[in-house]
Design a protein around this motif. Sequence first.
Motif, mmCIF file in Angstrom:
data_model
loop_
_atom_site.group_PDB
_atom_site.id
_atom_site.type_symbol
_atom_site.label_atom_id
_atom_site.label_comp_id
_atom_site.label_asym_id
_atom_site.label_seq_id
_atom_site.Cartn_x
_atom_site.Cartn_y
_atom_site.Cartn_z
ATOM 1 N N GLY A 14 0.797 -1.226 0.000
ATOM 2 C CA GLY A 14 0.000 0.000 0.000
ATOM 3 C C GLY A 14 0.834 1.283 0.000
ATOM 4 O O GLY A 14 0.533 2.225 -0.743
ATOM 5 N N ILE A 17 2.318 1.877 -3.450
ATOM 6 C CA ILE A 17 1.315 2.235 -4.453
ATOM 7 C C ILE A 17 0.853 3.671 -4.210
ATOM 8 O O ILE A 17 0.715 4.472 -5.130
ATOM 9 C CB ILE A 17 0.150 1.226 -4.435
ATOM 10 C CG1 ILE A 17 0.694 -0.099 -4.973
ATOM 11 C CG2 ILE A 17 -1.045 1.725 -5.262
ATOM 12 C CD1 ILE A 17 -0.268 -1.212 -5.094
ATOM 13 N N ILE A 202 -8.793 -8.148 -0.630
ATOM 14 C CA ILE A 202 -7.564 -7.800 -1.362
ATOM 15 C C ILE A 202 -6.509 -7.257 -0.403
ATOM 16 O O ILE A 202 -6.789 -6.370 0.393
ATOM 17 C CB ILE A 202 -7.863 -6.714 -2.429
ATOM 18 C CG1 ILE A 202 -8.944 -7.214 -3.406
ATOM 19 C CG2 ILE A 202 -6.590 -6.332 -3.186
ATOM 20 C CD1 ILE A 202 -9.429 -6.170 -4.410
ATOM 21 N N GLN A 204 -2.081 -8.001 1.138
ATOM 22 C CA GLN A 204 -1.064 -9.017 1.407
ATOM 23 C C GLN A 204 -1.667 -10.126 2.273
ATOM 24 O O GLN A 204 -2.540 -9.852 3.111
ATOM 25 C CB GLN A 204 0.152 -8.389 2.085
ATOM 26 C CG GLN A 204 -0.204 -7.431 3.194
ATOM 27 C CD GLN A 204 1.018 -6.905 3.927
ATOM 28 O OE1 GLN A 204 1.822 -7.662 4.433
ATOM 29 N NE2 GLN A 204 1.126 -5.596 3.990
ATOM 30 N N LYS A 209 -4.179 -9.588 8.561
ATOM 31 C CA LYS A 209 -5.230 -9.227 7.596
ATOM 32 C C LYS A 209 -6.459 -10.127 7.773
ATOM 33 O O LYS A 209 -7.513 -9.870 7.194
ATOM 34 C CB LYS A 209 -4.712 -9.336 6.162
ATOM 35 C CG LYS A 209 -3.655 -8.304 5.788
ATOM 36 C CD LYS A 209 -4.276 -6.951 5.448
ATOM 37 C CE LYS A 209 -3.225 -5.951 5.009
ATOM 38 N NZ LYS A 209 -3.741 -4.638 4.709
ATOM 39 N N VAL A 233 -7.333 -12.111 -3.000
ATOM 40 C CA VAL A 233 -6.365 -11.498 -3.908
ATOM 41 C C VAL A 233 -5.169 -10.976 -3.108
ATOM 42 O O VAL A 233 -5.347 -10.246 -2.131
ATOM 43 C CB VAL A 233 -7.031 -10.317 -4.666
ATOM 44 C CG1 VAL A 233 -6.035 -9.638 -5.600
ATOM 45 C CG2 VAL A 233 -8.248 -10.813 -5.444
ATOM 46 N N GLY A 234 -3.963 -11.339 -3.543
ATOM 47 C CA GLY A 234 -2.766 -10.868 -2.850
ATOM 48 C C GLY A 234 -1.809 -12.020 -2.645
ATOM 49 O O GLY A 234 -2.137 -13.172 -2.919
ATOM 50 N N PHE A 267 -0.981 -12.267 -6.461
ATOM 51 C CA PHE A 267 -0.921 -10.807 -6.641
ATOM 52 C C PHE A 267 -1.473 -10.434 -8.012
ATOM 53 O O PHE A 267 -1.160 -11.074 -9.011
ATOM 54 C CB PHE A 267 0.524 -10.310 -6.517
ATOM 55 C CG PHE A 267 0.608 -8.810 -6.448
ATOM 56 C CD1 PHE A 267 0.526 -8.153 -5.238
ATOM 57 C CD2 PHE A 267 0.739 -8.052 -7.609
ATOM 58 C CE1 PHE A 267 0.572 -6.761 -5.173
ATOM 59 C CE2 PHE A 267 0.786 -6.664 -7.560
ATOM 60 C CZ PHE A 267 0.709 -6.027 -6.336
ATOM 61 N N ARG A 268 -2.306 -9.409 -8.054
ATOM 62 C CA ARG A 268 -2.899 -8.974 -9.325
ATOM 63 C C ARG A 268 -2.607 -7.498 -9.564
ATOM 64 O O ARG A 268 -2.515 -6.720 -8.620
ATOM 65 C CB ARG A 268 -4.428 -9.151 -9.275
ATOM 66 C CG ARG A 268 -4.898 -10.550 -9.006
ATOM 67 C CD ARG A 268 -5.019 -11.372 -10.233
ATOM 68 N NE ARG A 268 -5.868 -10.791 -11.241
ATOM 69 C CZ ARG A 268 -6.484 -11.506 -12.205
ATOM 70 N NH1 ARG A 268 -6.348 -12.815 -12.255
ATOM 71 N NH2 ARG A 268 -7.229 -10.911 -13.109
ATOM 72 N N VAL A 271 -6.485 -4.488 -9.710
ATOM 73 C CA VAL A 271 -7.354 -4.397 -8.534
ATOM 74 C C VAL A 271 -8.625 -3.585 -8.826
ATOM 75 O O VAL A 271 -9.734 -3.982 -8.440
ATOM 76 C CB VAL A 271 -6.570 -3.808 -7.329
ATOM 77 C CG1 VAL A 271 -7.493 -3.316 -6.243
ATOM 78 C CG2 VAL A 271 -5.627 -4.867 -6.780
ATOM 79 N N ARG A 292 -5.779 1.150 2.119
ATOM 80 C CA ARG A 292 -5.880 1.837 0.814
ATOM 81 C C ARG A 292 -6.903 1.167 -0.098
ATOM 82 O O ARG A 292 -7.630 1.815 -0.839
ATOM 83 C CB ARG A 292 -4.478 1.740 0.177
ATOM 84 C CG ARG A 292 -4.226 2.595 -0.876
ATOM 85 C CD ARG A 292 -3.002 2.646 -1.639
ATOM 86 N NE ARG A 292 -3.439 3.141 -2.918
ATOM 87 C CZ ARG A 292 -3.749 4.410 -3.151
ATOM 88 N NH1 ARG A 292 -3.586 5.314 -2.220
ATOM 89 N NH2 ARG A 292 -4.212 4.792 -4.311
ATOM 90 N N VAL A 293 -6.964 -0.164 0.018
ATOM 91 C CA VAL A 293 -7.847 -0.906 -0.858
ATOM 92 C C VAL A 293 -9.325 -0.510 -0.640
ATOM 93 O O VAL A 293 -10.144 -0.603 -1.555
ATOM 94 C CB VAL A 293 -7.580 -2.419 -0.654
ATOM 95 C CG1 VAL A 293 -8.119 -2.911 0.658
ATOM 96 C CG2 VAL A 293 -8.105 -3.219 -1.804
ATOM 97 N N GLU A 296 -10.004 2.397 -2.833
ATOM 98 C CA GLU A 296 -9.954 1.982 -4.242
ATOM 99 C C GLU A 296 -11.286 1.335 -4.645
ATOM 100 O O GLU A 296 -11.838 1.628 -5.707
ATOM 101 C CB GLU A 296 -8.795 1.010 -4.477
ATOM 102 C CG GLU A 296 -7.429 1.681 -4.347
ATOM 103 C CD GLU A 296 -6.254 0.719 -4.327
ATOM 104 O OE1 GLU A 296 -5.116 1.170 -4.495
ATOM 105 O OE2 GLU A 296 -6.454 -0.507 -4.117
#
Length: 397
Positions: A14, A17, A202, A204, A209, A233-234, A267-268, A271, A292-293, A296
């Motif tokens: 994060g 990015i 989404i 890590q 998490k 995802v991650g 990892f993608r 996103v 952050r996700v 987004e």
Amino acid sequence: MRIAYYNHTSSVSGAEINLLVTAAHYKRAEVTIMAPEGDLLERAREAGLLVVALPSYNARLSRNPLRLAAGILGMIRAGKQLSDAVMAGGAEVIHANSLRAGMMASLFYWRHRIPVVWHLHDNPPKGLVGKLIRMYAAKAAQAFIAISEPVMKGFGSSSGTVHLIHNGAVLSPFSELEKKRYRIDLRRQLDTPAGGRVMVIIGQIAPWKRQEDAIRALHSLIQQGEENYLWIVGEPKFREENLHYLKELQRLADELNVTRHIRFTGFRNDVDQLCCAADLLLLCSENEPFGRVIIEAMAQGTPVIATSGGGVGEIIEHGKSGLLYETGNIPQLVDHIRSLQSNDRLRKQISVNCVERVGGYFSIEQAAAKTEHVYAQLVRESAERNNRLEQTKGVAK
Ligand code: UDP
């Protein structure tokens, strides 16, 4: 303004990015990204940003006295190399993109005399180490940027120069038609029924998490006869324990007999598109510093259900721009998922409100402008300091 953006690792999460997206939106600041060779610098080059590759450095500090001494020496060497690079590049401000980066950038302030702003993305370490770091920071940094109030408070505003600047997101660049296309294509790609209910989580893969909670919620929904799919995802980053955690998640999915309903995507790089293709985003973290996700997904109008701790409460107003639940409370999480899935009006309202919320408070333009304001202040203060110094020298002569 010439800004040296220093990141002590080349791994991208994060914070990195955020760095790339914000740097692309500055109006006045000319940024050079300084970091070890790797993913971050490759992305920065692709984005057309100036880069300087620095030698890589293992930033982990250990309790073992020998390793600790080696770590400190490594840090001093990295600080010196950075100091050479910023002096050669004529930077006016060093933006250190983590606590460790800040420590290294400030170490040689006596030599480079360039103001350093420490960007605080995480809650500070606890105990004696945390206390020592805070004491050093209060003396060494010229300013701080904290990504949320809990991060700011956790750090203790020991100096008056802490700026709260939330991450910013780019508001949806996609048309409704494009969103529909992603929905069809990505569901096909991830072997998920076109009309199925899809939740995405989404970030890590790491114990904090708590992706396990998303799997448990999925299991509970399926038990209640609610067919659902979960995209995880991650990838595991930074630590060995994160690799183990990924295996634990796969084991848990097996034990609960929900593997058929889960896609581990790794990892993608798409996103934003994944957020459009799913129905809702889950964030199950324990004490997420910001997340952050979340912004987004909200920028795409994708409703978010997130844990209420950390900085999340600054983003989501429960019931209006998303839903919040207590960390680890699976029944509450499942209730929220069910109410979003069964109540069209609520879902549509949240989808509209969350785009508005990001536009109003978490746009990338605002984040970039606030950061440039901090740079301008630091450049001004530094010029004043230098003038005073020159005058004192003049008087002494
Ligand atoms: N991300 C990504 N691909 C992935 C997983 C995550 O691009 O497979 C990005 C995500 O879009 C977000 C960042 O990584 O921008 C994660 O930031 P966040 O603050 O949510 O979590 P962190 O990993 O920094 O704790």
